[in-house]
Design a protein around this motif. Structure first.
Motif, mmCIF file in Angstrom:
data_model
loop_
_atom_site.group_PDB
_atom_site.id
_atom_site.type_symbol
_atom_site.label_atom_id
_atom_site.label_comp_id
_atom_site.label_asym_id
_atom_site.label_seq_id
_atom_site.Cartn_x
_atom_site.Cartn_y
_atom_site.Cartn_z
ATOM 1 N N ASN A 5 0.676 -1.178 -0.134
ATOM 2 C CA ASN A 5 -0.176 -0.097 -0.079
ATOM 3 C C ASN A 5 0.931 1.334 -0.081
ATOM 4 O O ASN A 5 1.898 1.268 0.707
ATOM 5 C CB ASN A 5 -1.009 -0.208 1.275
ATOM 6 N N GLU A 6 0.478 2.302 -0.702
ATOM 7 C CA GLU A 6 1.286 3.588 -0.851
ATOM 8 C C GLU A 6 1.249 4.219 0.452
ATOM 9 O O GLU A 6 2.096 5.009 0.897
ATOM 10 C CB GLU A 6 0.792 4.246 -1.697
ATOM 11 N N TYR A 7 0.540 3.995 1.659
ATOM 12 C CA TYR A 7 0.560 4.431 2.910
ATOM 13 C C TYR A 7 1.407 3.587 3.994
ATOM 14 O O TYR A 7 1.324 3.945 5.019
ATOM 15 C CB TYR A 7 -1.043 4.534 3.288
ATOM 16 N N TYR A 10 3.899 5.374 6.380
ATOM 17 C CA TYR A 10 3.304 6.302 7.437
ATOM 18 C C TYR A 10 3.253 5.329 8.676
ATOM 19 O O TYR A 10 3.004 4.188 8.901
ATOM 20 C CB TYR A 10 2.212 6.850 6.819
ATOM 21 N N GLU A 14 0.230 9.121 12.096
ATOM 22 C CA GLU A 14 0.028 9.801 10.753
ATOM 23 C C GLU A 14 -0.881 9.331 9.986
ATOM 24 O O GLU A 14 -2.005 10.108 9.298
ATOM 25 C CB GLU A 14 1.251 9.735 9.967
ATOM 26 N N LEU A 15 -1.228 8.241 9.758
ATOM 27 C CA LEU A 15 -2.355 7.489 9.227
ATOM 28 C C LEU A 15 -3.666 7.766 9.818
ATOM 29 O O LEU A 15 -4.560 8.140 9.193
ATOM 30 C CB LEU A 15 -2.352 5.952 9.061
ATOM 31 N N LYS A 18 -4.360 11.594 8.893
ATOM 32 C CA LYS A 18 -4.902 11.648 7.481
ATOM 33 C C LYS A 18 -6.299 11.293 7.315
ATOM 34 O O LYS A 18 -7.022 12.034 6.519
ATOM 35 C CB LYS A 18 -3.790 10.990 6.543
ATOM 36 N N LEU A 74 -8.943 6.991 -1.031
ATOM 37 C CA LEU A 74 -7.983 7.172 -0.166
ATOM 38 C C LEU A 74 -8.408 6.837 1.150
ATOM 39 O O LEU A 74 -7.401 6.241 1.678
ATOM 40 C CB LEU A 74 -7.413 8.768 -0.265
ATOM 41 N N LYS A 77 -7.825 2.891 1.391
ATOM 42 C CA LYS A 77 -6.565 2.451 1.450
ATOM 43 C C LYS A 77 -5.850 2.779 2.929
ATOM 44 O O LYS A 77 -5.245 1.939 3.204
ATOM 45 C CB LYS A 77 -5.773 3.173 0.436
ATOM 46 N N ILE A 78 -6.026 3.936 3.297
ATOM 47 C CA ILE A 78 -5.753 4.127 4.666
ATOM 48 C C ILE A 78 -6.158 3.194 5.580
ATOM 49 O O ILE A 78 -5.478 2.559 6.575
ATOM 50 C CB ILE A 78 -5.910 5.820 5.021
ATOM 51 N N GLU A 81 -4.698 -0.092 5.321
ATOM 52 C CA GLU A 81 -3.590 -0.159 6.095
ATOM 53 C C GLU A 81 -3.383 -0.112 7.408
ATOM 54 O O GLU A 81 -2.702 -0.977 8.204
ATOM 55 C CB GLU A 81 -2.388 0.966 5.631
#
Length: 87
Positions: A5-7, A10, A14-15, A18, A74, A77-78, A81
């Motif tokens: 995952n692109e996150y 983090y 931080e997640l 966001k 988004l 995905k967060i 993760e």
């Protein structure tokens, strides 16, 4: 193909920041669209301008549909993760 995952880079804090920020932006856009629609309805009614009512669906679609399309993926995905780290 990369399964990461692109996150993934983090931290959990931080997640969460966001995720909460995206939720707040999305809710603000919902509220702004509803308030704009109500304002247009009131002004159109007071000024007896029936063409103003045609703008209400546009504001509602853009104010509700766009944030869902822009931030829904988004947020998913967060959340994915965060769920993978909590296991």
């Amino acid at each position: 193909m990369n399964d990461q995952n692109e996150y993934a880079g983090y931290s959990i804090e931080e997640l969460n920041i966001k995720l909460n920020r995206f939720k707040k932006i999305q809710m603000a856009m919902y509220v702004a669209a509803i308030l704009a629609s109500i304002t247009i309805a009131i002004v159109s009614y007071v000024q007896n301008a029936p063409k103003g009512y045609q703008m209400i669906p546009i504001f509602l679609v853009l104010g509700i549909g766009y944030p869902f399309l822009a931030f829904g993926g988004l947020r998913k995905k967060i959340q994915t993760e965060l769920n993978s780290r909590n296991k």
